[in-house]
Enzyme design. Structure first.
Site, PDB file in Angstrom:
ATOM      1  N   TYR A 114      41.378  25.008  25.989  1.00 53.42           N
ATOM      2  CA  TYR A 114      40.308  24.118  25.543  1.00 53.42           C
ATOM      3  C   TYR A 114      39.477  23.649  26.733  1.00 53.42           C
ATOM      4  O   TYR A 114      38.243  23.687  26.701  1.00 53.42           O
ATOM      5  CB  TYR A 114      40.922  22.937  24.812  1.00 53.42           C
ATOM      6  CG  TYR A 114      39.941  22.030  24.113  1.00 53.42           C
ATOM      7  CD1 TYR A 114      39.341  22.397  22.915  1.00 53.42           C
ATOM      8  CD2 TYR A 114      39.620  20.776  24.643  1.00 53.42           C
ATOM      9  CE1 TYR A 114      38.448  21.567  22.267  1.00 53.42           C
ATOM     10  CE2 TYR A 114      38.734  19.930  24.001  1.00 53.42           C
ATOM     11  CZ  TYR A 114      38.152  20.333  22.812  1.00 53.42           C
ATOM     12  OH  TYR A 114      37.267  19.499  22.177  1.00 53.42           O
ATOM     13  N   LYS A 118      35.484  24.379  27.601  1.00 55.80           N
ATOM     14  CA  LYS A 118      34.511  23.293  27.699  1.00 55.80           C
ATOM     15  C   LYS A 118      33.835  23.245  29.079  1.00 55.80           C
ATOM     16  O   LYS A 118      32.655  22.876  29.176  1.00 55.80           O
ATOM     17  CB  LYS A 118      35.186  21.958  27.383  1.00 55.80           C
ATOM     18  CG  LYS A 118      35.656  21.833  25.925  1.00 55.80           C
ATOM     19  CD  LYS A 118      34.511  21.950  24.936  1.00 55.80           C
ATOM     20  CE  LYS A 118      34.948  21.625  23.516  1.00 55.80           C
ATOM     21  NZ  LYS A 118      33.835  21.687  22.552  1.00 55.80           N
ATOM     22  N   ASP A 140      31.356  31.591  10.192  1.00 53.10           N
ATOM     23  CA  ASP A 140      32.356  31.774  11.241  1.00 53.10           C
ATOM     24  C   ASP A 140      31.552  31.904  12.518  1.00 53.10           C
ATOM     25  O   ASP A 140      30.826  32.896  12.716  1.00 53.10           O
ATOM     26  CB  ASP A 140      33.173  33.037  10.970  1.00 53.10           C
ATOM     27  CG  ASP A 140      34.133  33.391  12.094  1.00 53.10           C
ATOM     28  OD1 ASP A 140      34.061  32.772  13.179  1.00 53.10           O
ATOM     29  OD2 ASP A 140      34.945  34.322  11.911  1.00 53.10           O
ATOM     30  N   VAL A 141      31.631  30.922  13.405  1.00 53.99           N
ATOM     31  CA  VAL A 141      30.738  30.896  14.562  1.00 53.99           C
ATOM     32  C   VAL A 141      30.963  32.059  15.512  1.00 53.99           C
ATOM     33  O   VAL A 141      30.111  32.335  16.371  1.00 53.99           O
ATOM     34  CB  VAL A 141      30.845  29.557  15.340  1.00 53.99           C
ATOM     35  CG1 VAL A 141      30.375  28.394  14.487  1.00 53.99           C
ATOM     36  CG2 VAL A 141      32.261  29.329  15.874  1.00 53.99           C
TER      37      VAL A 141
END
Length: 245
Positions: free
Chosen positions: A150, A154, A58-59
């Site tokens: 998102y 990013k 799980d990052v």
């Protein structure tokens, strides 16, 4: 085209559409391939023909990262290449996105990459250097009002990449990013099955295949890109040019 013989690569989000392609291509190029994901990591590793290892990751968990690097080093020695590929996408505008979902996107896409770089750096330093590739997006280059979480993650990931590139430069650790256009994966479509971003009016009027993007990522990780750090490789089919009409 690429030769990663003797190199050890850890790929996050390995069980996703792009992740599975990346694991296959690195393995075919001779790498010791570590498939890291929440689920499916063992099955994916077992399908590869070269040396491989599946690890749960799980990052967003610092302890998971510590365990993943420890297992990698125990099996293959120091890590040479990290591909920060794991991502989470939730559709929503500045007014409609639930705050907990906004935070979840940031935790996965931004904090996850930070934790990965932090965990990988000491191992790469022990190896005498390495390469880190963050998988970014055209949403990190252009406004995406329906993908506010998102897109925010990013854009922030670009800053993290540059800061890490400068901070790790004297350790011979390169940090770059690849900005794909719309890839033909489930992430390209909403719950209704419609394309989140229609591409018919753009220079190359189609979605990219995972293989096309994988080649850019392998290049960024390879010694052929050894003079590049803090760089952004854009493979978007002309998306950032805007519509032709």
């Amino acid at each position: 085209m690429f030769d990663f013989t003797g190199k050890t690569v850890l790929i996050t989000g390995a069980s996703g559409a792009l992740g599975t392609t990346l694991t296959a291509r690195f393995s075919e190029a001779g790498a010791n391939t570590v498939t890291a994901a929440r689920t499916g990591y063992d099955q994916l590793a077992a399908q590869l023909h070269g040396p491989s290892l599946g690890v749960p990751l799980d990052v967003t968990s610092e302890s998971d990262w510590t365990d993943a690097i420890h297992q990698t080093e125990a099996r293959f020695g120091p890590l040479d290449i990290l591909i920060n590929n794991a991502a989470y996408l939730r559709v929503g505008t500045v007014e409609s996105i639930p705050l907990d979902e906004f935070q979840r996107v940031l935790d996965t896409n931004l904090t996850g990459a930070l934790l990965g770089i932090r965990a990988a750096a000491p191992s790469m330093r022990a190896a005498g250097g390495g390469a880190i590739v963050n998988i970014n997006s055209v949403a990190g280059l252009a406004a995406a009002p329906d993908l506010v979480a998102y897109s925010s993650s990013k854009w922030a990931l670009r800053g993290l990449m540059r800061a890490a590139a400068k901070g790790l430069a004297r350790d011979n650790i390169r940090v770059n990013s690849v900005h794909p256009g719309i890839i033909e994966t489930p992430l390209a479509y909403g719950p209704d099955g419609n394309a989140l971003v229609p591409v018919d009016d753009f220079a190359i009027p189609r979605n990219a295949t995972p293989d096309e993007i994988a080649h850019f990522i392998l290049f960024a990780a390879s010694d052929q890109a050894r003079f590049a750090t803090g760089s952004e490789l854009i493979a978007d089919g002309g998306f950032t040019l805007g519509p032709l009409t």
